[in-house]
Design a protein around this motif. Structure first.
Motif, mmCIF file in Angstrom:
data_model
loop_
_atom_site.group_PDB
_atom_site.id
_atom_site.type_symbol
_atom_site.label_atom_id
_atom_site.label_comp_id
_atom_site.label_asym_id
_atom_site.label_seq_id
_atom_site.Cartn_x
_atom_site.Cartn_y
_atom_site.Cartn_z
ATOM 1 N N PHE A 127 4.705 1.568 -4.442
ATOM 2 C CA PHE A 127 5.302 2.734 -5.108
ATOM 3 C C PHE A 127 6.827 2.704 -4.968
ATOM 4 C CE2 PHE A 127 6.565 7.219 -5.261
ATOM 5 C CZ PHE A 127 5.964 7.592 -6.445
ATOM 6 N N ASP A 128 7.265 2.454 -3.746
ATOM 7 C CA ASP A 128 8.697 2.368 -3.480
ATOM 8 C C ASP A 128 9.311 1.201 -4.247
ATOM 9 O OD1 ASP A 128 11.109 2.993 -2.204
ATOM 10 O OD2 ASP A 128 10.765 1.412 -0.736
ATOM 11 N N ARG A 133 13.011 -0.916 -8.306
ATOM 12 C CA ARG A 133 13.343 -1.825 -9.403
ATOM 13 C C ARG A 133 13.853 -1.022 -10.613
ATOM 14 N NH1 ARG A 133 12.580 -4.496 -5.733
ATOM 15 N NH2 ARG A 133 14.792 -3.979 -5.652
ATOM 16 N N ILE A 134 13.202 0.141 -10.849
ATOM 17 C CA ILE A 134 13.635 0.946 -11.989
ATOM 18 C C ILE A 134 15.068 1.438 -11.785
ATOM 19 C CG2 ILE A 134 13.226 3.093 -13.261
ATOM 20 C CD1 ILE A 134 10.242 2.649 -12.803
ATOM 21 N N TYR A 137 17.493 -1.351 -12.225
ATOM 22 C CA TYR A 137 17.660 -1.687 -13.627
ATOM 23 C C TYR A 137 18.575 -0.682 -14.326
ATOM 24 C CZ TYR A 137 16.524 -2.501 -18.470
ATOM 25 O OH TYR A 137 16.619 -2.743 -19.801
ATOM 26 N N LEU A 138 18.325 0.616 -14.065
ATOM 27 C CA LEU A 138 19.139 1.635 -14.733
ATOM 28 C C LEU A 138 20.588 1.606 -14.256
ATOM 29 C CD1 LEU A 138 16.824 4.748 -14.984
ATOM 30 C CD2 LEU A 138 17.703 3.334 -16.825
ATOM 31 N N SER A 139 20.816 1.087 -13.031
ATOM 32 C CA SER A 139 22.205 1.099 -12.579
ATOM 33 C C SER A 139 22.988 -0.110 -13.079
ATOM 34 C CB SER A 139 22.268 1.188 -11.054
ATOM 35 O OG SER A 139 21.598 0.099 -10.490
ATOM 36 N N PHE B 9 20.295 -15.857 -8.515
ATOM 37 C CA PHE B 9 20.477 -16.134 -9.935
ATOM 38 C C PHE B 9 19.155 -15.966 -10.676
ATOM 39 C CE2 PHE B 9 21.028 -18.937 -13.618
ATOM 40 C CZ PHE B 9 22.207 -18.413 -14.102
ATOM 41 N N LEU B 10 18.074 -16.391 -10.018
ATOM 42 C CA LEU B 10 16.762 -16.268 -10.668
ATOM 43 C C LEU B 10 16.356 -14.807 -10.829
ATOM 44 C CD1 LEU B 10 14.776 -19.224 -9.074
ATOM 45 C CD2 LEU B 10 15.752 -19.039 -11.370
ATOM 46 N N ILE B 11 16.749 -13.946 -9.862
ATOM 47 C CA ILE B 11 16.444 -12.519 -9.989
ATOM 48 C C ILE B 11 17.132 -11.948 -11.214
ATOM 49 C CG2 ILE B 11 16.725 -10.251 -8.903
ATOM 50 C CD1 ILE B 11 16.571 -11.618 -6.216
#
Lengths: 301, 319
Positions: A127-128, A133-134, A137-139, B9-11
């Motif tokens: 969950f964390d 990751r979200i 991604y948004l940042s 880099f892969l991330i």
């Protein structure tokens, strides 16, 4: 069971009580924070109550006899703009519009932030991971640009659309903040003891961890509020906030893009700019005073 | 170390793919297509439809997406159908301006931020310390565009010290005058950024300076009999600069994210201003290219950040 509940309740009441007491003490000591607090209260109530008495057509009413008046002429305290509209009334209406976006945005992002932050740090694991990751991604996406793009794609929007679109990218900060706090709080003995004695996860999160973060919560709310005023007025300044008929403080500042208005009639943009500055500065002072209260309480606990 | 760089880099790759998908979806949500503005009312609708089909706009989304990606790799960002120019050429001119402005502001942020943080940390609790701490918490929280407008009003229009718009004066001829004029146009915007965005640098450096004071290696150095001045500059300061150095990647990226409002206020022809102009004219190809560019840059910045951080602090590498 009923007894335990009662104790829990009175404990949380005592908690709220002591926070209030500590906050009052801090504000009495810090005069600037006190002044900021009263200024904010006066502005918020004044603007919302005052705008009820302003006729609805105050903005669409154009008076060609009274255009571009300097302050203190013909009974216009802050002068009039190029359409003969009273600047003071405009500032009041604009402040109300700005606040009616930034206040809901603050509520939404704080609610989402504390909810996801607590859950994410408490449950951990997958969950964390997924929420981190979200937020990662948004940042990395160019937030302001995407916000402006979204606002051009949605061509017919209301205050609420604006609130949701702004909130969509702004909850990350508060979520990370509360996640970090909860991570530290989770390690405390009282959480383990409570878990052992059979409290449900929800009860631990909301009745035990959350009250301990509440002073941080109030401090963060004040600072987030300042940030949201800046974001909303900034978007309106660029011309992509509310439509022109519902001006925001940013819309009024936007008049300064015309060099002639900027230099020849500063009363059209200066009051709105000063109000934005005063609101954010007072919120920062309030936030800092509250943060000091939170730190004191953390060191006591 | 190389392993770490490779892994980092892969991330980046899935993040980049996700971002292109988001931007592609946004592009598809935008009304109009590259042919919308090009024809008058007399244009035959069938010609329009044929052109659309030939340009591949009727293909399924995945096909269009992969064609778009393929084009980007070949340096073809599409044509701006408003300005009738390839977007790549448009961007090239503007990016230079933004980069110069950004580098100057970043340089000024460091020249203001580092001495004030040192002054604060060496005199903890003094008036100087409280002044700079308060200064930074206020300047860090107030909306930037209001500050920019005040700076422009005061130094640009009222005092007439600096030019109020553009990046170079029209009268400037020859290499040195042009260079001088460019620099002259940069000063006011760069100064406005620098004076009001030292907060993160200041806080990071001040905290790490204060923390380092009580570190074991400082006590050892003192015990050896090293002079106070030397302890501070050789031991405390050098070690405290590490967290500052590690945020360099994000600072660099901040230049581009702040450009939208900064360049709009100062009428500076950089990338941010191009973005606002292309929104106004609904020039979606240009908008998308700028977003892709600054998004990719942010990704590279955050990668740089992680790499610098693990380079200066080996503990992170092991984790």
């Amino acid at each position: 069971m009923a007894k335990a509940k009662k104790i829990e309740q009175s404990e949380s009441q005592a908690h709220a009580h002591s926070f209030l007491k500590a906050a009052v003490r801090e504000f009495k000591r810090d005069k600037i924070a006190m002044i900021s607090f009263f200024f904010l209260v006066i502005v918020v109530f004044g603007v919302f109550i005052g705008s009820m008495f302003i006729p609805r057509d105050a903005f669409s009413n154009v008076d060609i006899m009274d255009t571009n008046l300097a302050p203190f002429t013909n009974g216009h305290i802050l002068g009039t703009d190029d359409g003969g509209r009273d600047e003071f009334l405009l500032v009041v209406i604009a402040a109300r519009n700005s606040l009616s976006i930034s206040i809901p945005v603050t509520i939404v992002i704080m609610a989402v932030g504390i909810f996801l932050g607590l859950m994410s740090a408490y449950y951990g694991g997958f969950f964390d991971w997924i929420w981190m990751r979200i937020t990662d991604y948004l940042s990395i996406v160019p937030t302001l640009m995407i916000l402006l793009t979204l606002l051009t794609i949605i061509n017919n929007y209301s205050i609420w659309t604006l609130v949701w679109v702004i909130s969509l990218f702004s909850w990350i900060g508060s979520m990370r903040f509360f996640r970090a706090l909860t991570f530290a709080e989770r390690e405390n003995d009282y959480v383990k003891a409570s878990k052992l004695s059979g409290s449900s996860s929800l009860a631990i999160m909301w009745k035990q961890i959350f009250p301990n973060l509440s002073s941080q919560f109030y401090a963060q709310t004040a600072l987030a509020f300042a940030g949201n005023i800046g974001l909303e007025t900034g978007i309106s300044y660029l011309g992509y906030g509310l439509p022109y008929t519902t001006p925001s403080l940013g819309t009024l500042v936007n008049k300064a893009t015309d060099p002639e208005v900027m230099t020849q009639s500063p009363w059209m943009w200066l009051p709105a700019s000063f109000l934005i500055l005063a609101l954010s500065v007072s919120l920062i002072f309030i936030g800092q005073a509250l943060r000091r209260v939170a730190d004191q309480r953390q060191s006591l606990a | 170390m190389w392993k770490l760089i490779l892994r980092r880099f892969l991330i980046m790759i899935p993040q980049l793919i996700l971002m292109t998908i988001l931007l592609f979806a946004l592009a598809k949500m935008m009304p109009g297509d590259p042919f919308t503005g090009r024809f008058s009312a007399h244009t035959d609708i069938h010609t329009l439809l044929r052109l659309r089909r030939e340009a591949g706009l009727d293909d399924p989304w995945p096909t269009q997406y992969f064609r778009w990606i393929n084009n980007i790799f070949h340096g073809n960002l599409g044509n701006s159908f408003v300005l009738q120019k390839p977007v790549a050429t448009l961007l090239g001119q503007r990016i230079q301006n933004t980069v110069w402005l950004g580098l100057l502001s970043l340089g000024l942020v460091y020249t203001i931020g580092i001495p004030t943080a040192v002054a604060s940390a060496t005199h903890e609790g003094s008036f100087r310390d409280r002044f700079w701490t308060t200064y930074n918490s206020i300047t860090g929280g107030i909306p930037a565009f209001v500050i920019y407008i005040f700076m422009l009003f005061l130094f640009g229009f009222t005092l007439n010290w600096f030019p109020t718009t553009g990046s170079v004066s029209i009268d400037a001829n020859g290499f040195w005058p042009v260079l001088g004029s460019r620099f002259y146009h940069l000063i006011l915007p760069a100064l406005s950024v620098a004076l009001f965005s030292t907060v993160s640098l200041f806080n990071t450096l001040r905290t790490s300076l204060l923390d380092a004071r009580s570190a074991d290696y400082v006590r050892t150095a003192r015990a050896k009999g090293v002079s106070n001045k030397r302890v501070f500059w050789r031991h405390i300061f050098r070690n405290s600069m590490l967290p500052v150095a590690s945020t360099f990647g994000f600072d660099l990226v901040g230049i581009f994210s702040g450009a939208v409002i900064l360049e709009t206020v100062f009428g500076y022809p950089g990338m941010g201003r191009l973005f606002v102009q292309s929104i106004t004219t609904r020039d979606y190809t240009t908008m998308n290219a700028i977003m892709l560019f600054s998004g990719t840059l942010t990704l590279i910045g955050s990668m740089l950040n992680d790499i610098i951080m693990s380079w200066v602090d080996p503990r992170i590498r092991i984790k």
